[in-house]
Design a protein around this motif. Sequence first.
Motif, PDB file in Angstrom:
ATOM      1  N   VAL A  40     -29.594  21.504   3.978  1.00 50.16           N
ATOM      2  CA  VAL A  40     -28.285  20.894   3.764  1.00 50.16           C
ATOM      3  C   VAL A  40     -28.242  19.610   4.568  1.00 50.16           C
ATOM      4  O   VAL A  40     -28.340  19.633   5.809  1.00 50.16           O
ATOM      5  CB  VAL A  40     -27.143  21.837   4.187  1.00 50.16           C
ATOM      6  CG1 VAL A  40     -25.794  21.156   3.950  1.00 50.16           C
ATOM      7  CG2 VAL A  40     -27.226  23.149   3.422  1.00 50.16           C
ATOM      8  N   LEU A  41     -28.110  18.470   3.876  1.00 53.37           N
ATOM      9  CA  LEU A  41     -28.156  17.159   4.522  1.00 53.37           C
ATOM     10  C   LEU A  41     -26.781  16.749   5.047  1.00 53.37           C
ATOM     11  O   LEU A  41     -25.749  17.265   4.615  1.00 53.37           O
ATOM     12  CB  LEU A  41     -28.694  16.118   3.546  1.00 53.37           C
ATOM     13  CG  LEU A  41     -30.196  16.159   3.232  1.00 53.37           C
ATOM     14  CD1 LEU A  41     -31.029  16.149   4.513  1.00 53.37           C
ATOM     15  CD2 LEU A  41     -30.574  17.373   2.394  1.00 53.37           C
ATOM     16  N   THR A  42     -26.791  15.827   5.970  1.00 50.37           N
ATOM     17  CA  THR A  42     -25.541  15.435   6.635  1.00 50.37           C
ATOM     18  C   THR A  42     -24.633  14.586   5.752  1.00 50.37           C
ATOM     19  O   THR A  42     -23.415  14.671   5.859  1.00 50.37           O
ATOM     20  CB  THR A  42     -25.850  14.668   7.929  1.00 50.37           C
ATOM     21  OG1 THR A  42     -26.725  13.571   7.608  1.00 50.37           O
ATOM     22  CG2 THR A  42     -26.521  15.584   8.949  1.00 50.37           C
ATOM     23  N   ASP A  43     -25.223  13.765   4.899  1.00 47.81           N
ATOM     24  CA  ASP A  43     -24.413  12.910   4.026  1.00 47.81           C
ATOM     25  C   ASP A  43     -25.254  12.485   2.831  1.00 47.81           C
ATOM     26  O   ASP A  43     -26.448  12.831   2.723  1.00 47.81           O
ATOM     27  CB  ASP A  43     -23.879  11.687   4.774  1.00 47.81           C
ATOM     28  CG  ASP A  43     -24.968  10.891   5.479  1.00 47.81           C
ATOM     29  OD1 ASP A  43     -26.079  10.792   4.924  1.00 47.81           O
ATOM     30  OD2 ASP A  43     -24.698  10.387   6.582  1.00 47.81           O
ATOM     31  N   ALA A  44     -24.639  11.750   1.904  1.00 44.10           N
ATOM     32  CA  ALA A  44     -25.324  11.341   0.680  1.00 44.10           C
ATOM     33  C   ALA A  44     -26.541  10.466   0.962  1.00 44.10           C
ATOM     34  O   ALA A  44     -27.575  10.569   0.282  1.00 44.10           O
ATOM     35  CB  ALA A  44     -24.347  10.609  -0.231  1.00 44.10           C
ATOM     36  N   ALA A  45     -26.453   9.601   1.968  1.00 47.25           N
ATOM     37  CA  ALA A  45     -27.593   8.734   2.292  1.00 47.25           C
ATOM     38  C   ALA A  45     -28.784   9.565   2.773  1.00 47.25           C
ATOM     39  O   ALA A  45     -29.934   9.307   2.388  1.00 47.25           O
ATOM     40  CB  ALA A  45     -27.180   7.719   3.357  1.00 47.25           C
ATOM     41  N   ALA A  46     -28.502  10.558   3.611  1.00 47.23           N
ATOM     42  CA  ALA A  46     -29.574  11.429   4.093  1.00 47.23           C
ATOM     43  C   ALA A  46     -30.167  12.236   2.947  1.00 47.23           C
ATOM     44  O   ALA A  46     -31.379  12.490   2.902  1.00 47.23           O
ATOM     45  CB  ALA A  46     -29.036  12.359   5.181  1.00 47.23           C
ATOM     46  N   TYR A  47     -29.315  12.651   2.012  1.00 45.53           N
ATOM     47  CA  TYR A  47     -29.790  13.396   0.836  1.00 45.53           C
ATOM     48  C   TYR A  47     -30.776  12.554   0.031  1.00 45.53           C
ATOM     49  O   TYR A  47     -31.872  13.015  -0.310  1.00 45.53           O
ATOM     50  CB  TYR A  47     -28.589  13.810  -0.021  1.00 45.53           C
ATOM     51  CG  TYR A  47     -28.953  14.537  -1.297  1.00 45.53           C
ATOM     52  CD1 TYR A  47     -29.039  15.924  -1.323  1.00 45.53           C
ATOM     53  CD2 TYR A  47     -29.202  13.838  -2.478  1.00 45.53           C
ATOM     54  CE1 TYR A  47     -29.367  16.596  -2.502  1.00 45.53           C
ATOM     55  CE2 TYR A  47     -29.538  14.485  -3.651  1.00 45.53           C
ATOM     56  CZ  TYR A  47     -29.615  15.867  -3.661  1.00 45.53           C
ATOM     57  OH  TYR A  47     -29.943  16.520  -4.813  1.00 45.53           O
ATOM     58  N   GLU A  48     -30.398  11.325  -0.287  1.00 43.78           N
ATOM     59  CA  GLU A  48     -31.264  10.450  -1.073  1.00 43.78           C
ATOM     60  C   GLU A  48     -32.546  10.116  -0.319  1.00 43.78           C
ATOM     61  O   GLU A  48     -33.631  10.057  -0.910  1.00 43.78           O
ATOM     62  CB  GLU A  48     -30.506   9.178  -1.450  1.00 43.78           C
ATOM     63  CG  GLU A  48     -29.353   9.394  -2.414  1.00 43.78           C
ATOM     64  CD  GLU A  48     -29.822   9.959  -3.743  1.00 43.78           C
ATOM     65  OE1 GLU A  48     -30.971   9.668  -4.141  1.00 43.78           O
ATOM     66  OE2 GLU A  48     -29.038  10.672  -4.404  1.00 43.78           O
ATOM     67  N   ARG A  49     -32.430   9.896   0.978  1.00 42.08           N
ATOM     68  CA  ARG A  49     -33.609   9.572   1.787  1.00 42.08           C
ATOM     69  C   ARG A  49     -34.595  10.748   1.796  1.00 42.08           C
ATOM     70  O   ARG A  49     -35.812  10.561   1.633  1.00 42.08           O
ATOM     71  CB  ARG A  49     -33.164   9.230   3.211  1.00 42.08           C
ATOM     72  CG  ARG A  49     -34.298   8.766   4.116  1.00 42.08           C
ATOM     73  CD  ARG A  49     -33.761   8.189   5.420  1.00 42.08           C
ATOM     74  NE  ARG A  49     -32.970   9.161   6.184  1.00 42.08           N
ATOM     75  CZ  ARG A  49     -31.647   9.090   6.351  1.00 42.08           C
ATOM     76  NH1 ARG A  49     -30.947   8.099   5.794  1.00 42.08           N
ATOM     77  NH2 ARG A  49     -31.007  10.005   7.068  1.00 42.08           N
ATOM     78  N   THR A  50     -34.093  11.939   1.967  1.00 38.12           N
ATOM     79  CA  THR A  50     -34.953  13.126   1.998  1.00 38.12           C
ATOM     80  C   THR A  50     -35.558  13.392   0.623  1.00 38.12           C
ATOM     81  O   THR A  50     -36.728  13.780   0.514  1.00 38.12           O
ATOM     82  CB  THR A  50     -34.148  14.354   2.466  1.00 38.12           C
ATOM     83  OG1 THR A  50     -33.533  14.060   3.715  1.00 38.12           O
ATOM     84  CG2 THR A  50     -35.040  15.567   2.618  1.00 38.12           C
TER      85      THR A  50
END
Length: 312
Positions: free
Chosen positions: A234-244
Motif C-alpha cells: 500500500v503506497l503513500t500517495d499516487a506519485a509513490a504508486y506510479e513510481r513503484t
Amino acid sequence: MPPAIEATGLRKAYREVQVLDSLDLTVARGTVFSLLGPNGAGKTTTVRILATLTDADAGRARVAGHDVRTERRAVRHAISLTGQFAAVDELQTGEENLRMMGRLSGLPRAAAHRRAAELLERFALTAAARRPVRGWSGGMRRRLDLAAGLVRPAEVVFLDEPTTGLDPRSRQELWQVVRDLADDGTTVFLTTQYLEEADQLADRIAVLDAGRLVAEGTAPQLKERVAGHRLDLVLTDAAAYERTLRRLAGRAVHRSPETLTLGVPTDGTAADVRARLDALDPDRTGIARFALHTATLDDVFLALTQKEPLHV
C-alpha cells in the motif's frame, strides 16, 4: 481407455483475426477440466470445435474416442452441451421441457416421462416441476438447461460459462451439480471467467489468452509456479504508486490505483520480502504498509497472460 478429449494443433481464424493458434489439450476421463480466459480468448470457439459445431482450420481433435471431423454423429451422441444462456421454453413447465427433450432424443413416451422425473429430482427441481419456467429464478433455469442436456446420458459434458449472470447462491448450487456429475464418472469441460469457479471445481486448469495456451496444471501447481505468495504494498500517495509501478516493470500481479495497492510475487520468506521492500522503496518513504498473502488464481491469470506458454 483413451482420454476424454484430445486436441492437437487446433487453429481457427475469422478473416484476419486468429482466434485459436495451435492449441493442444488433453482431458482425462471422469475429471473436471477448466478453460480460463478473458473475453475473446477463444474459449467458446474451442468448445464449438470440440462439439462439432465449427470446423477448425487446422489440427485434429477427438472427443470420447471419436474424430470431431469424420465422426460427427458419434461425437454428438457422446456429449452434452450447455451454452452461456439457458435454452429452455419459458412457456412450458419444467416437466414439459424435459419430456419434450426426451421425445426429441428418441425416447418412447413412457421412458421420456420417467427420465424427466429422474432429472427433476436429481437437480432439485421437483417442487417447481409443474410451474411455467418463465417464473423460475436464473439458477433454476440453468439447472433445467443442464438437465435437458442430460436427458440422454453423456460421456462428456461441455459447460460454456454456465454461471454467467447468476447470483452467488445459484452459482453454488450449479457448482454442486458439476461435482455430482464428476463423482458419477462424467467428464466435464468447463469454460469460465470466474477464477474462483475453476479453483473450486477443476482437477486441471488451462489458461487461454489470444488463442494460445499460456499455462496448464492443477490450481496448486499454477499458484506455486507463478508465486507461492503475493506481497501487497500500500503506497503513500499516487506519485509513490506510479513510481513503484514503473520500478516493477510489468512484474505486478495485482493493481488497484483506487486503494494505492500493488501486488508482487514472492516466495514468502523474510529475506525475499525484505529484499523486495528495499528494492522498491530504497528511501523508505513510498510504502505505507504491506501484507503477505497466499497466491490466488487471479495472480496466476494476471502474471501469465501475454507471456510465453508455461506447462507444469
